[in-house]
Design a protein around this motif. Sequence first.
Motif, PDB file in Angstrom:
ATOM      1  N   HIS B  36     -50.062  56.442  11.935  1.00 19.56           N
ATOM      2  CA  HIS B  36     -49.406  57.263  12.941  1.00 19.56           C
ATOM      3  C   HIS B  36     -47.903  56.990  12.750  1.00 19.56           C
ATOM      4  O   HIS B  36     -47.480  55.829  12.844  1.00 19.56           O
ATOM      5  CB  HIS B  36     -49.826  56.834  14.346  1.00 19.56           C
ATOM      6  N   GLU B  38     -45.307  57.020  14.436  1.00 20.19           N
ATOM      7  CA  GLU B  38     -44.581  56.236  15.453  1.00 20.19           C
ATOM      8  C   GLU B  38     -44.819  54.731  15.278  1.00 20.19           C
ATOM      9  O   GLU B  38     -44.025  53.918  15.778  1.00 20.19           O
ATOM     10  CB  GLU B  38     -44.966  56.697  16.862  1.00 20.19           C
ATOM     11  N   VAL B  39     -45.885  54.354  14.570  1.00 21.89           N
ATOM     12  CA  VAL B  39     -46.186  52.936  14.360  1.00 21.89           C
ATOM     13  C   VAL B  39     -45.277  52.331  13.278  1.00 21.89           C
ATOM     14  O   VAL B  39     -45.242  51.118  13.080  1.00 21.89           O
ATOM     15  CB  VAL B  39     -47.699  52.761  14.068  1.00 21.89           C
ATOM     16  N   ARG B  41     -42.391  51.801  13.685  1.00 23.48           N
ATOM     17  CA  ARG B  41     -41.520  50.852  14.409  1.00 23.48           C
ATOM     18  C   ARG B  41     -41.817  49.414  14.013  1.00 23.48           C
ATOM     19  O   ARG B  41     -40.941  48.561  14.034  1.00 23.48           O
ATOM     20  CB  ARG B  41     -41.756  50.982  15.922  1.00 23.48           C
ATOM     21  N   PRO B  46     -49.982  47.380  11.655  1.00 24.59           N
ATOM     22  CA  PRO B  46     -51.213  46.739  12.155  1.00 24.59           C
ATOM     23  C   PRO B  46     -52.433  47.210  11.366  1.00 24.59           C
ATOM     24  O   PRO B  46     -52.493  48.365  10.916  1.00 24.59           O
ATOM     25  CB  PRO B  46     -51.312  47.222  13.608  1.00 24.59           C
ATOM     26  N   GLY B  48     -55.734  48.862  10.620  1.00 24.72           N
ATOM     27  CA  GLY B  48     -56.265  50.067  11.262  1.00 24.72           C
ATOM     28  C   GLY B  48     -55.230  51.167  11.336  1.00 24.72           C
ATOM     29  O   GLY B  48     -55.577  52.315  11.601  1.00 24.72           O
ATOM     30  N   MET B  49     -53.963  50.838  11.106  1.00 25.66           N
ATOM     31  CA  MET B  49     -52.911  51.858  11.035  1.00 25.66           C
ATOM     32  C   MET B  49     -52.400  52.007   9.610  1.00 25.66           C
ATOM     33  O   MET B  49     -51.725  52.983   9.287  1.00 25.66           O
ATOM     34  CB  MET B  49     -51.745  51.511  11.962  1.00 25.66           C
ATOM     35  N   GLU B 120     -48.630  60.926   5.800  1.00 26.21           N
ATOM     36  CA  GLU B 120     -48.968  59.690   6.522  1.00 26.21           C
ATOM     37  C   GLU B 120     -49.637  58.613   5.680  1.00 26.21           C
ATOM     38  O   GLU B 120     -49.993  57.565   6.213  1.00 26.21           O
ATOM     39  CB  GLU B 120     -49.831  60.029   7.729  1.00 26.21           C
ATOM     40  N   PRO B 257     -41.119  61.053  14.326  1.00 24.86           N
ATOM     41  CA  PRO B 257     -40.732  62.256  15.068  1.00 24.86           C
ATOM     42  C   PRO B 257     -40.294  61.871  16.485  1.00 24.86           C
ATOM     43  O   PRO B 257     -41.047  61.224  17.209  1.00 24.86           O
ATOM     44  CB  PRO B 257     -42.024  63.096  15.073  1.00 24.86           C
ATOM     45  N   GLY B 259     -39.020  62.124  20.534  1.00 27.50           N
ATOM     46  CA  GLY B 259     -39.464  62.860  21.716  1.00 27.50           C
ATOM     47  C   GLY B 259     -40.959  62.731  21.941  1.00 27.50           C
ATOM     48  O   GLY B 259     -41.596  61.786  21.481  1.00 27.50           O
ATOM     49  N   ILE B 260     -41.498  63.715  22.634  1.00 33.15           N
ATOM     50  CA  ILE B 260     -42.914  63.673  22.967  1.00 33.15           C
ATOM     51  C   ILE B 260     -43.630  64.801  22.242  1.00 33.15           C
ATOM     52  O   ILE B 260     -43.044  65.834  21.950  1.00 33.15           O
ATOM     53  CB  ILE B 260     -43.150  63.771  24.485  1.00 33.15           C
ATOM     54  N   PRO B 261     -44.927  64.584  21.940  1.00 30.29           N
ATOM     55  CA  PRO B 261     -45.640  65.569  21.119  1.00 30.29           C
ATOM     56  C   PRO B 261     -46.408  66.599  21.935  1.00 30.29           C
ATOM     57  O   PRO B 261     -46.795  66.349  23.079  1.00 30.29           O
ATOM     58  CB  PRO B 261     -46.645  64.694  20.370  1.00 30.29           C
ATOM     59  N   TRP B 263     -50.040  67.900  21.894  1.00 29.98           N
ATOM     60  CA  TRP B 263     -51.284  67.288  21.388  1.00 29.98           C
ATOM     61  C   TRP B 263     -51.794  67.976  20.142  1.00 29.98           C
ATOM     62  O   TRP B 263     -52.118  67.328  19.154  1.00 29.98           O
ATOM     63  CB  TRP B 263     -52.359  67.303  22.480  1.00 29.98           C
ATOM     64  N   ARG B 266     -48.561  69.056  17.385  1.00 36.12           N
ATOM     65  CA  ARG B 266     -47.665  67.919  17.111  1.00 36.12           C
ATOM     66  C   ARG B 266     -46.200  68.343  17.116  1.00 36.12           C
ATOM     67  O   ARG B 266     -45.326  67.572  16.678  1.00 36.12           O
ATOM     68  CB  ARG B 266     -48.008  67.199  15.797  1.00 36.12           C
ATOM     69  N   ARG B 268     -42.549  68.762  18.694  1.00 32.36           N
ATOM     70  CA  ARG B 268     -41.872  67.726  19.485  1.00 32.36           C
ATOM     71  C   ARG B 268     -40.931  68.336  20.513  1.00 32.36           C
ATOM     72  O   ARG B 268     -40.188  69.274  20.215  1.00 32.36           O
ATOM     73  CB  ARG B 268     -41.047  66.805  18.570  1.00 32.36           C
TER      74      ARG B 268
END
Lengths: 397, 397
Positions: B36, B38-39, B41, B46, B48-49, B120, B257, B259-261, B263, B266, B268
């Motif tokens: 994802h 955003e991960v 960051r 992690p 699984g990501m 991704e 990306p 802001g907010i998505p 659903w 995607r 923004r």
Amino acid sequence: MSSRNPILDPKARENLPGEDYSSAEVALANRNSGIHLEVMRHDITPIGMHYLLSHFDIPYVENAQDWSLALTGLVELPVSVTLEQLSALPRVERTVTLECAGNGRSLMQPRWPSMPWTCEAVGTARWGGARLSDVIELAKPDDTATELVFCGADSGVDGGDYHTFKRSLTLAQIAATDVMLAWEINGQPLPPQHGFPLRLIVPGWFGMASVKWLTEICFTDTPFQGRQQVGSYQYRASADDPGVPVTELRVKSLMIPPGIPDWYTRDRLLAAGTVELFGRAWAGAGARISLVEVAIEAGPEDSPGQWLDTQGAKDATDPDGLIWQPAILSEPVDDYAWTGWRLDWNAKPGAYRLRCRATDEHGNRQPVVAAWDKGGFGNNSVQCVSVWVEQELPVPA
Amino acid sequence: MSSRNPILDPKARENLPGEDYSSAEVALANRNSGIHLEVMRHDITPIGMHYLLSHFDIPYVENAQDWSLALTGLVELPVSVTLEQLSALPRVERTVTLECAGNGRSLMQPRWPSMPWTCEAVGTARWGGARLSDVIELAKPDDTATELVFCGADSGVDGGDYHTFKRSLTLAQIAATDVMLAWEINGQPLPPQHGFPLRLIVPGWFGMASVKWLTEICFTDTPFQGRQQVGSYQYRASADDPGVPVTELRVKSLMIPPGIPDWYTRDRLLAAGTVELFGRAWAGAGARISLVEVAIEAGPEDSPGQWLDTQGAKDATDPDGLIWQPAILSEPVDDYAWTGWRLDWNAKPGAYRLRCRATDEHGNRQPVVAAWDKGGFGNNSVQCVSVWVEQELPVPA
């Protein structure tokens, strides 16, 4: 090697059927992830193989020590509870099978434009944390409270509606299952994508109930009308159907596709002889699985290659005369965890469709083809795995 | 709220563009998983990501103690080495950014029918294990050996060809990078999907080189001609192009990306004001990133809604007059790990396309649009993120 075997035909990919999936659906499929079916061998799904559905963005939480859970609404005094305070409550660990309510969506035709799951949105994890009932006691709710609204830290837009992910449960629903607040999965702190640092786990329900990145529990006396409660996650036969809420899991089983895969089509190739068919089965609300049956359908002699259709979409028919054989069940590792099953099959050369179906202790049984749903929810149709059996396989290069 | 804002239009999903993806591509996208964005960051992705690409089935290994690695071919004496013996070698830990060679495949038109990655398929993990050079010493290879063939435990069919996943590296290639055998990721034993119990890690190369579930290393004096070496993982301009091997990573950057998505699409949405743009950049063979630049392109006044196309496929053009601003770089955590970058943007209401591009210390720079490749390999085109800025956003429901 049979010359009619399309798996071993180097030209096979030149004649693939096209279907109308949007790039948005593909991007969602890339983003969200399911279990690799062969990993169902493990009682507990490894982290990273458990299915994952993120509605919005995964919040970035640097430090769990800065996190707190607000208990608000019809409570004696609104309070914030830290993770340290929660961890002082009696510890509980529970192995739970979770499934996405939209699992199987892409096998329903026509298909609601959303995450196009085939059958892989399931997983079983060991969650560690505290009982929700103990947290409710901390909150000292008013006698008038009837329902709890659980708020995540994630917000976004769906259908033009900008909202935070929230779901509710009534106190009666909470009393009927063993809801917990979890901060561990498989003995480790939650990874970001599974709700770090704190999430709800509602055993026996579809996954949308298990709110991730939990920031607030609001006690209320009014049925919650949020987007994710009444706008989505409703079974609907048509657009003007008011809907029936999606709640508990439906009885379901899956098989690990036997043999070896084609990389692209995922068609399966195996050698004749004894083949162990192995899979998992689960039911709603902690009901036990009482029966798993397997049907092995032999393909037509004249054009067996037509039977290879791993995605299963074209197999969503209910053929007459399937013969169902009972499989051997194993004990589930916990009340809300899946049950293993297996059956030895004496495979002879040819093309086959393999199906499995589960029945729970209350007599609920998987349909070969489930009723169509507008949002693509609750598809517990029988899985269909196409395989090609050769007398023997060469040694791989 | 602007009435021209399609993200907040409840009817938006009724007019989505269709594109021709096959159900096999969707099933592969469901099976394989990416980060994802955003991960990003997190310096370390992690479990699984981290992106995951499984060619065939994940082998079921119950017990690592039963595993051994065979050292065969042009060696003094073929030997089997246990994990216990490997762990007696000097321990090495290395933080490595891996990317799938097919990352960005679905943005190339026409698209090779395979795993339809958008952008991704990348991740950065801390791998623990032993140096390959120390294992080579254990094997006592013959002076005539020039190349090592690494065999996984996974087999399957691709293009009609039944084979075990194998890749080779020459001794010269091994000497030029810091290849390791890993049994840990992020301080834990490998999970099944990342190669349990033992895998190769080839820092600075695309992911196909890092063979999972490693069972054998065969020393040879002949260039390896296996399917995954010369059939696939070749840059080809056309079907009759003999190809150039896919090897090291290409310089690339990605942006979270902002802001907010929405659903589903995607797309923004963000509020005007200072917006921190943040992302990661990496290069091949451990080269350092010397520059990351950001271009912010304002949409047309008359129909800004046309600009929302999160998948980026339609944005694969090279517009004239992009203005590139340098971002601030952070230190990479390791030689083969990605570099963080950030840039503050004073966002004003309207529609925008945001792009970032990286340049490495050798002057290699991402193209706005990379050359087309038949297999969809090595797409390091500049990412394009479409956003919609409102003067302010309401409080989410």
